[in-house]
Design a protein around this motif. Structure first.
Motif, PDB file in Angstrom:
ATOM      1  N   LEU A   1      -6.534   9.864   3.394  1.00 14.39           N
ATOM      2  CA  LEU A   1      -7.350  10.373   4.499  1.00 14.39           C
ATOM      3  C   LEU A   1      -7.937   9.216   5.296  1.00 14.39           C
ATOM      4  N   ASN A   2      -8.369   8.184   4.560  1.00 15.11           N
ATOM      5  CA  ASN A   2      -8.963   7.008   5.176  1.00 15.11           C
ATOM      6  C   ASN A   2      -7.963   6.312   6.094  1.00 15.11           C
ATOM      7  N   ILE A   3      -6.696   6.242   5.660  1.00 15.22           N
ATOM      8  CA  ILE A   3      -5.687   5.580   6.484  1.00 15.22           C
ATOM      9  C   ILE A   3      -5.462   6.347   7.777  1.00 15.22           C
ATOM     10  N   SER A   4      -5.398   7.696   7.685  1.00 17.61           N
ATOM     11  CA  SER A   4      -5.174   8.419   8.943  1.00 17.61           C
ATOM     12  C   SER A   4      -6.407   8.371   9.838  1.00 17.61           C
ATOM     13  N   ASN A   5      -7.604   8.264   9.248  1.00 16.64           N
ATOM     14  CA  ASN A   5      -8.791   8.080  10.088  1.00 16.64           C
ATOM     15  C   ASN A   5      -8.795   6.720  10.766  1.00 16.64           C
ATOM     16  N   LEU A   6      -8.369   5.681  10.019  1.00 17.91           N
ATOM     17  CA  LEU A   6      -8.330   4.329  10.593  1.00 17.91           C
ATOM     18  C   LEU A   6      -7.401   4.279  11.801  1.00 17.91           C
TER      19      LEU A   6
ATOM     20  N   THR B   1       0.832  -1.203   0.000  1.00 21.79           N
ATOM     21  CA  THR B   1       0.000   0.000   0.000  1.00 21.79           C
ATOM     22  C   THR B   1       0.868   1.255   0.000  1.00 21.79           C
TER      23      THR B   1
ATOM     24  N   LEU C   1      -8.363  10.278  -0.965  1.00 16.27           N
ATOM     25  CA  LEU C   1      -9.352   9.606  -0.128  1.00 16.27           C
ATOM     26  C   LEU C   1      -8.712   8.434   0.621  1.00 16.27           C
ATOM     27  N   ILE C   2      -7.903   7.643  -0.104  1.00 21.63           N
ATOM     28  CA  ILE C   2      -7.236   6.510   0.544  1.00 21.63           C
ATOM     29  C   ILE C   2      -6.339   7.015   1.675  1.00 21.63           C
TER      30      ILE C   2
END
Lengths: 293, 338
Positions: free
Chosen positions: A113-118, A94, A110-111
């Motif tokens: 941002l999604n990783i830092s949200n996860l 990744t 988006l990916i």
């Protein structure tokens, strides 16, 4: 107000206030360090006399003086190895994709941002995910090592990805340009230039992520539940326990002796974490020295 | 090798390299997809099971009936839990049957209050200590002290939470009882859990705040010093205001950590839902409830099983909002210097 007119009383007050707050700021650091020392000393003192070979080589028992941590140690090693095997390839892939291949568009952002949200999702929520998807759906209600490792894998994935991305970003662009100039494809550049350069740093990030996984309790608690295990798991489909779960069991017991074996188990856990962190620091230091010239 | 053969060889080789790259690219894309799938999985599981929670028909005893096992049509009525009852009800006891009134068994407020009571204690501790430490490190400490102190504080953040649970329950709890008296404080309390959690999240506040303070330009400090300001005045009137967005953000993110933390509250805060604002009392946090139910052998597919997902969804949403807010504060209010 003229510059000279400031009274000497006011000046004394300002200087005194400066010193008082210097002491306050310093003491907040000192409090942090002292609490750390207190915690470590407390755990260590509690474990004295209980940490012996019998403790390391026995299974759990209802009698504190006969209890040991063979099953949770074996479970911890199983879980960590399974988690690493699943997390490392996906995490590095990744990171390579995001840093070297992904176009700079909305999906990539988006990916990211999604990783830092996860990374900010509470760990117990991963436990719920694991319980519903892995335990109930995939393994039909069977609580197993594999379900636990899959859950932890998803939990530490963002950490591995972010650490790998930083490592890849640290490789100087000139190295890539040199390889491109010789006609290499993007993948050849990654395979032969970027990854070999970034691997030590990635390794150290992975070790830190795994040390996080070793200490994680809540998701494993939800996925695996507390069980009394008196065997060493031999397959990924066996039920298991890990060190933090054993510690929870013992801390919850009212009898005083259990407090001591809990402390002994914590000492073992902290020694494992310390070893892994030292390894990560060593790898990073060695790498930095090499990159200097 | 003739020229033509060589060209053919090169072409073949180039094709092979490009094929390899195309395959690799798809593999990498698939890997990147997993992180998206994880998010989708989390949301799908939490939402679908929460829908199950609100659709499950439960038997509630009719008014005035004695407490006996509830049978629909005999002494009770089938009903569903409404979202409004769930969010505003002040009593949470979904594990005790028979149910007497929906709002009396499925009101989540006690868990939310318990979570925020512990998080508030943790927030106060971490804000005070964390910012004090950050000011010390960025404005007072010489570089050598800084390089020693920072890693030591980082160790605090690396200690597993279960160890903090042990510390809160078996060390800090008894120590607090010794100071304020056994009558005032039980074995479990929001105070002991919150104090220890505050220590745990302090490094996060310190690191993030210090990063914000360090990036305030040297020239601003020098200007204040040239006017005769003391270090304290430089710190409070120049550096902290300039770094305020970073400090506020670090605080929000740290409290979000505290809200999602499980093992300290599970071991040290207590196991009974309690709607109170008194930190000396025992409370149950949302995370502690989830673990508590997951440990019991609750059968799959009953309302008790669904409760952990609906509480999990609420927890997920609260921390998500706080994390987004924490990042937004930095982006929106950051001072940009040339």
């Amino acid at each position: 107000m003229a510059f000279q007119s400031q009274s000497s009383a006011r000046k004394t007050y300002r200087l005194a206030r400066d010193n008082v707050f210097a002491a306050l700021f310093t003491s907040s650091v000192i409090i942090g360090v002292l609490v750390l020392a207190w915690l470590l000393i407390e755990v260590f003192m509690d474990s004295i006399g209980w940490l012996d070979w019998q403790f390391l080589s026995s299974y759990s028992s209802r009698h504190p003086d006969q209890a040991g941590i063979l099953a949770p140690i074996a479970g911890t090693f199983w879980v960590i190895i399974l988690t690493a095997v699943m997390t490392v390839p996906v995490g590095i892939a990744t990171a390579v994709y995001l840093e070297e291949f992904a176009p700079n568009n909305r999906i990539t952002r988006l990916i990211q941002l999604n990783i830092s949200n996860l990374a900010g999702v509470p760990s117990v929520v991963y436990g719920l995910l694991g319980l519903a998807i892995f335990v109930q759906y995939l393994f039909d209600g069977q609580r197993s090592l594999l379900a636990g490792a899959l859950t932890l894998s998803l939990l530490v994935m963002p950490i591995v990805i972010i650490a790998s991305q930083e490592a890849i970003r640290a490789v100087p662009p000139s190295y890539r340009d040199a390889a491109y100039a010789m006609g290499a494809t993007r993948w050849q550049v990654v395979k032969m230039v970027v990854l070999p350069q970034a691997i030590p740093s990635i390794m150290s990030g992975i070790i830190l992520a795994m040390s996080r996984a070793i200490g994680e309790t809540a998701p494993i608690l939800v996925v695996s539940s507390l069980v009394f295990i008196t065997y060493v798991p031999t397959s990924p489909f066996d039920r298991f326990t890990v060190l933090p779960l054993q510690i929870v069991t013992w801390v919850s017991q009212p009898q005083d002796d259990f407090r001591h074996i809990a402390a002994a188990a914590i000492v073992i856990l902290l020694v494992m974490l310390l070893t892994m962190n030292a390894a990560a620091i060593y790898i990073r230091a060695k790498f930095q020295r090499r990159a200097e010239y | 090798m003739s020229l033509r053969n060589e060209e053919a060889y090169l072409a073949r080789h180039r094709n092979r390299r490009h094929l390899e790259q195309a395959i690799v690219l798809w593999v990498l894309r698939a890997a990147a997809l997993i992180s998206i799938l994880t998010t989708i999985g989390i949301v799908a599981v939490l939402v679908s099971q929460s829908i199950g929670f609100f659709q499950e028909e439960i038997c509630v005893l009719n008014e005035g009936e004695p407490i006996k096992p509830c049978e629909p049509g005999v002494n009770g009525t089938l009903t569903r839990v409404g979202i409004f009852d769930f969010l505003t009800g002040t009593n949470w006891s979904p594990l005790f049957k028979p149910y007497r009134e929906v709002g009396l068994s499925f009101g989540v407020l006690p868990l939310v209050a318990g979570t925020f009571l512990v998080a508030a204690v943790a927030g106060i501790v971490s804000l005070g200590l964390g910012i004090g430490a950050a000011v010390f490190l960025s404005e007072y400490a010489p570089d050598r002290v800084r390089t020693i102190i920072k890693p030591i504080l980082e160790v605090l953040a690396g200690i597993p939470t279960v160890v903090y649970g042990y510390f809160a329950l078996l060390t800090i709890g008894p120590a607090l009882r010794f100071v304020i008296g056994d009558d005032n404080l039980g074995t479990f309390s929001a105070l002991s859990a919150g104090l220890v959690m505050g220590i745990m999240i302090m490094p996060m506040v310190t690191t993030l705040s210090e990063d914000a303070m360090i990036s305030v330009p040297r020239s601003l400090r020098d200007a204040a010093y040239a006017l005769g300001a003391t270090r304290f005045e430089v710190a409070t009137k120049v550096v902290v205001p300039a770094a305020l967005s970073g400090i506020v953000s670090s605080f929000i993110l740290a409290v979000s950590r505290a809200v999602g933390e499980t093992m300290i509250v599970y071991l040290a805060a207590g196991g009974r839902p309690n709607l109170t604002f008194n930190p000396l009392e025992a409370v149950q946090a949302m995370t502690a409830f989830i673990v508590n139910v997951a440990l019991g052998d609750t059968p799959h597919g009953e309302i008790e099983y669904y409760t952990i997902f609906v509480v999990g969804l609420l927890l997920f949403l609260i921390t998500l909002v706080m994390n987004i807010l924490g990042r937004w504060v930095v982006q929106r209010f950051r001072q940009q210097y040339e």
